[in-house]
Write a protein that holds these residues in place. Sequence first.
Motif, PDB file in Angstrom:
ATOM      1  N   GLY A 169     107.817  10.606  81.518  1.00 59.81           N
ATOM      2  CA  GLY A 169     108.561  11.463  80.596  1.00 59.81           C
ATOM      3  C   GLY A 169     107.714  12.567  79.994  1.00 59.81           C
ATOM      4  O   GLY A 169     108.153  13.722  79.903  1.00 59.81           O
ATOM      5  N   SER A 170     106.479  12.242  79.602  1.00 63.09           N
ATOM      6  CA  SER A 170     105.614  13.253  78.972  1.00 63.09           C
ATOM      7  C   SER A 170     105.138  14.288  79.978  1.00 63.09           C
ATOM      8  O   SER A 170     104.969  15.470  79.626  1.00 63.09           O
ATOM      9  CB  SER A 170     104.419  12.579  78.294  1.00 63.09           C
ATOM     10  N   LEU A 171     104.930  13.895  81.227  1.00 58.12           N
ATOM     11  CA  LEU A 171     104.531  14.863  82.250  1.00 58.12           C
ATOM     12  C   LEU A 171     105.652  15.866  82.512  1.00 58.12           C
ATOM     13  O   LEU A 171     105.400  17.073  82.651  1.00 58.12           O
ATOM     14  CB  LEU A 171     104.148  14.143  83.543  1.00 58.12           C
ATOM     15  N   ILE A 172     106.884  15.365  82.562  1.00 57.52           N
ATOM     16  CA  ILE A 172     108.022  16.255  82.800  1.00 57.52           C
ATOM     17  C   ILE A 172     108.235  17.187  81.611  1.00 57.52           C
ATOM     18  O   ILE A 172     108.316  18.410  81.762  1.00 57.52           O
ATOM     19  CB  ILE A 172     109.297  15.431  83.087  1.00 57.52           C
ATOM     20  N   LEU A 173     108.326  16.600  80.414  1.00 64.34           N
ATOM     21  CA  LEU A 173     108.564  17.405  79.216  1.00 64.34           C
ATOM     22  C   LEU A 173     107.392  18.338  78.934  1.00 64.34           C
ATOM     23  O   LEU A 173     107.590  19.504  78.551  1.00 64.34           O
ATOM     24  CB  LEU A 173     108.818  16.499  78.016  1.00 64.34           C
ATOM     25  N   GLY A 174     106.172  17.863  79.131  1.00 62.41           N
ATOM     26  CA  GLY A 174     104.994  18.690  78.887  1.00 62.41           C
ATOM     27  C   GLY A 174     104.930  19.887  79.812  1.00 62.41           C
ATOM     28  O   GLY A 174     104.560  20.993  79.392  1.00 62.41           O
ATOM     29  N   THR A 175     105.324  19.696  81.079  1.00 61.72           N
ATOM     30  CA  THR A 175     105.341  20.813  82.030  1.00 61.72           C
ATOM     31  C   THR A 175     106.408  21.838  81.644  1.00 61.72           C
ATOM     32  O   THR A 175     106.186  23.051  81.734  1.00 61.72           O
ATOM     33  CB  THR A 175     105.602  20.297  83.455  1.00 61.72           C
ATOM     34  N   ILE A 176     107.563  21.356  81.202  1.00 67.81           N
ATOM     35  CA  ILE A 176     108.626  22.264  80.748  1.00 67.81           C
ATOM     36  C   ILE A 176     108.163  23.065  79.535  1.00 67.81           C
ATOM     37  O   ILE A 176     108.381  24.281  79.444  1.00 67.81           O
ATOM     38  CB  ILE A 176     109.904  21.471  80.411  1.00 67.81           C
ATOM     39  N   LEU A 177     107.495  22.394  78.590  1.00 64.41           N
ATOM     40  CA  LEU A 177     106.988  23.082  77.406  1.00 64.41           C
ATOM     41  C   LEU A 177     105.927  24.120  77.774  1.00 64.41           C
ATOM     42  O   LEU A 177     105.879  25.205  77.188  1.00 64.41           O
ATOM     43  CB  LEU A 177     106.405  22.070  76.424  1.00 64.41           C
ATOM     44  N   ALA A 178     105.085  23.781  78.761  1.00 72.38           N
ATOM     45  CA  ALA A 178     104.065  24.737  79.198  1.00 72.38           C
ATOM     46  C   ALA A 178     104.715  25.979  79.793  1.00 72.38           C
ATOM     47  O   ALA A 178     104.255  27.100  79.557  1.00 72.38           O
ATOM     48  CB  ALA A 178     103.136  24.078  80.213  1.00 72.38           C
ATOM     49  N   ALA A 179     105.785  25.764  80.569  1.00 69.84           N
ATOM     50  CA  ALA A 179     106.513  26.909  81.132  1.00 69.84           C
ATOM     51  C   ALA A 179     107.120  27.759  80.020  1.00 69.84           C
ATOM     52  O   ALA A 179     107.151  28.995  80.110  1.00 69.84           O
ATOM     53  CB  ALA A 179     107.600  26.414  82.087  1.00 69.84           C
ATOM     54  N   MET A 180     107.607  27.099  78.972  1.00 67.58           N
ATOM     55  CA  MET A 180     108.152  27.843  77.830  1.00 67.58           C
ATOM     56  C   MET A 180     107.063  28.683  77.154  1.00 67.58           C
ATOM     57  O   MET A 180     107.293  29.831  76.780  1.00 67.58           O
ATOM     58  CB  MET A 180     108.750  26.875  76.801  1.00 67.58           C
ATOM     59  N   ARG A 181     105.866  28.114  77.015  1.00 67.78           N
ATOM     60  CA  ARG A 181     104.797  28.803  76.297  1.00 67.78           C
ATOM     61  C   ARG A 181     104.281  30.035  77.036  1.00 67.78           C
ATOM     62  O   ARG A 181     103.691  30.918  76.419  1.00 67.78           O
ATOM     63  CB  ARG A 181     103.651  27.843  76.010  1.00 67.78           C
ATOM     64  N   VAL A 182     104.479  30.072  78.346  1.00 64.67           N
ATOM     65  CA  VAL A 182     104.042  31.256  79.109  1.00 64.67           C
ATOM     66  C   VAL A 182     105.240  32.077  79.565  1.00 64.67           C
ATOM     67  O   VAL A 182     105.094  33.006  80.356  1.00 64.67           O
ATOM     68  CB  VAL A 182     103.185  30.842  80.322  1.00 64.67           C
ATOM     69  N   SER A 183     106.414  31.729  79.061  1.00 63.12           N
ATOM     70  CA  SER A 183     107.636  32.432  79.448  1.00 63.12           C
ATOM     71  C   SER A 183     107.663  33.849  78.873  1.00 63.12           C
ATOM     72  O   SER A 183     107.138  34.100  77.786  1.00 63.12           O
ATOM     73  CB  SER A 183     108.860  31.655  78.946  1.00 63.12           C
ATOM     74  N   PRO A 184     108.292  34.795  79.593  1.00 64.23           N
ATOM     75  CA  PRO A 184     108.435  36.158  79.059  1.00 64.23           C
ATOM     76  C   PRO A 184     109.512  36.259  77.981  1.00 64.23           C
ATOM     77  O   PRO A 184     109.672  37.301  77.358  1.00 64.23           O
ATOM     78  CB  PRO A 184     108.817  36.974  80.301  1.00 64.23           C
ATOM     79  N   ILE A 185     110.251  35.162  77.764  1.00 66.82           N
ATOM     80  CA  ILE A 185     111.321  35.164  76.760  1.00 66.82           C
ATOM     81  C   ILE A 185     110.744  34.749  75.406  1.00 66.82           C
ATOM     82  O   ILE A 185     110.259  33.616  75.261  1.00 66.82           O
ATOM     83  CB  ILE A 185     112.460  34.205  77.170  1.00 66.82           C
ATOM     84  N   PRO A 186     110.769  35.614  74.407  1.00 64.56           N
ATOM     85  CA  PRO A 186     110.144  35.320  73.107  1.00 64.56           C
ATOM     86  C   PRO A 186     110.654  34.048  72.433  1.00 64.56           C
ATOM     87  O   PRO A 186     109.880  33.310  71.830  1.00 64.56           O
ATOM     88  CB  PRO A 186     110.480  36.565  72.263  1.00 64.56           C
ATOM     89  N   VAL A 187     111.959  33.792  72.543  1.00 72.82           N
ATOM     90  CA  VAL A 187     112.524  32.600  71.887  1.00 72.82           C
ATOM     91  C   VAL A 187     111.922  31.328  72.471  1.00 72.82           C
ATOM     92  O   VAL A 187     111.579  30.390  71.730  1.00 72.82           O
ATOM     93  CB  VAL A 187     114.062  32.590  72.038  1.00 72.82           C
ATOM     94  N   LEU A 188     111.784  31.273  73.781  1.00 73.28           N
ATOM     95  CA  LEU A 188     111.206  30.096  74.431  1.00 73.28           C
ATOM     96  C   LEU A 188     109.735  29.942  74.060  1.00 73.28           C
ATOM     97  O   LEU A 188     109.271  28.824  73.795  1.00 73.28           O
ATOM     98  CB  LEU A 188     111.364  30.192  75.947  1.00 73.28           C
ATOM     99  N   ARG A 189     109.009  31.048  74.035  1.00 73.05           N
ATOM    100  CA  ARG A 189     107.596  30.992  73.656  1.00 73.05           C
ATOM    101  C   ARG A 189     107.445  30.484  72.222  1.00 73.05           C
ATOM    102  O   ARG A 189     106.584  29.652  71.928  1.00 73.05           O
ATOM    103  CB  ARG A 189     106.944  32.366  73.777  1.00 73.05           C
ATOM    104  N   SER A 190     108.280  30.968  71.339  1.00 71.15           N
ATOM    105  CA  SER A 190     108.203  30.553  69.935  1.00 71.15           C
ATOM    106  C   SER A 190     108.537  29.079  69.781  1.00 71.15           C
ATOM    107  O   SER A 190     107.855  28.351  69.040  1.00 71.15           O
ATOM    108  CB  SER A 190     109.166  31.389  69.088  1.00 71.15           C
ATOM    109  N   PHE A 191     109.574  28.624  70.482  1.00 76.74           N
ATOM    110  CA  PHE A 191     109.951  27.209  70.403  1.00 76.74           C
ATOM    111  C   PHE A 191     108.816  26.321  70.902  1.00 76.74           C
ATOM    112  O   PHE A 191     108.463  25.320  70.262  1.00 76.74           O
ATOM    113  CB  PHE A 191     111.210  26.937  71.226  1.00 76.74           C
ATOM    114  N   GLY A 192     108.232  26.688  72.054  1.00 74.85           N
ATOM    115  CA  GLY A 192     107.131  25.903  72.600  1.00 74.85           C
ATOM    116  C   GLY A 192     105.943  25.859  71.665  1.00 74.85           C
ATOM    117  O   GLY A 192     105.323  24.803  71.469  1.00 74.85           O
ATOM    118  N   THR A 193     105.612  26.990  71.057  1.00 73.88           N
ATOM    119  CA  THR A 193     104.477  27.061  70.143  1.00 73.88           C
ATOM    120  C   THR A 193     104.706  26.209  68.901  1.00 73.88           C
ATOM    121  O   THR A 193     103.823  25.443  68.485  1.00 73.88           O
ATOM    122  CB  THR A 193     104.214  28.518  69.729  1.00 73.88           C
TER     123      THR A 193
END
Length: 215
Positions: free
Chosen positions: A28-52
Amino acid sequence: MNVLFDNLPLYGVGFLGTIELFVVAAIGSLILGTILAAMRVSPIPVLRSFGTVYVNTIRNTPLTLVLFFFAFAYPRLEIADISFFWRASIGLILYTSAFVCEVVRSGVNTVPVGQAEASRALGFTFGQTMGQVVLPQAIRSVVPPLTNTMIALLKNTTIAAGFSVIEAGGIYANLSERGYNVFVGLLWVALGFLILVVPLTLLQRNLDRRWSPSR
């Protein structure tokens, strides 16, 4: 030795619970952690902010407090009635995924920017770029720190013993009730965790050796 042999069923059930809790939380943490990492490098500001915000909040919150919430506060929300095992699993997943996220993100940063730009020039979407170009290369560079995170997760499962989850961390309480030497019992528990950690370390070394020429 009598502490171990007289309580083999107790050790067996305890370590089986530890392994089950670790496997569920690790996946579970590998899946969720990878999704969060994608959010943190996403070009979409809302996703980056949520991940951070998520990563910074969870990493600065003690694991005991996270598990305390799922053990005692979650039932009052009356969302769904789930067992202590799954509450502990969810707590460990949410907590560990923040650390997995940072490990994966550090690996993403090692991939040359030109490769992502080239994939976008070929018409790849952000998801295709991450899944087919960036992440396969990033994972190779994060095997050692990711393994260390999983080893930390394995040891963190012992905290779940305080919240009515049957696992190796709770063996000492049963030994105390039965009148056995708790110190000796805990030495056997430590040896059991060492046996569980060794395969993870060997896997890390094997993958690191196989993938290092490709970096």
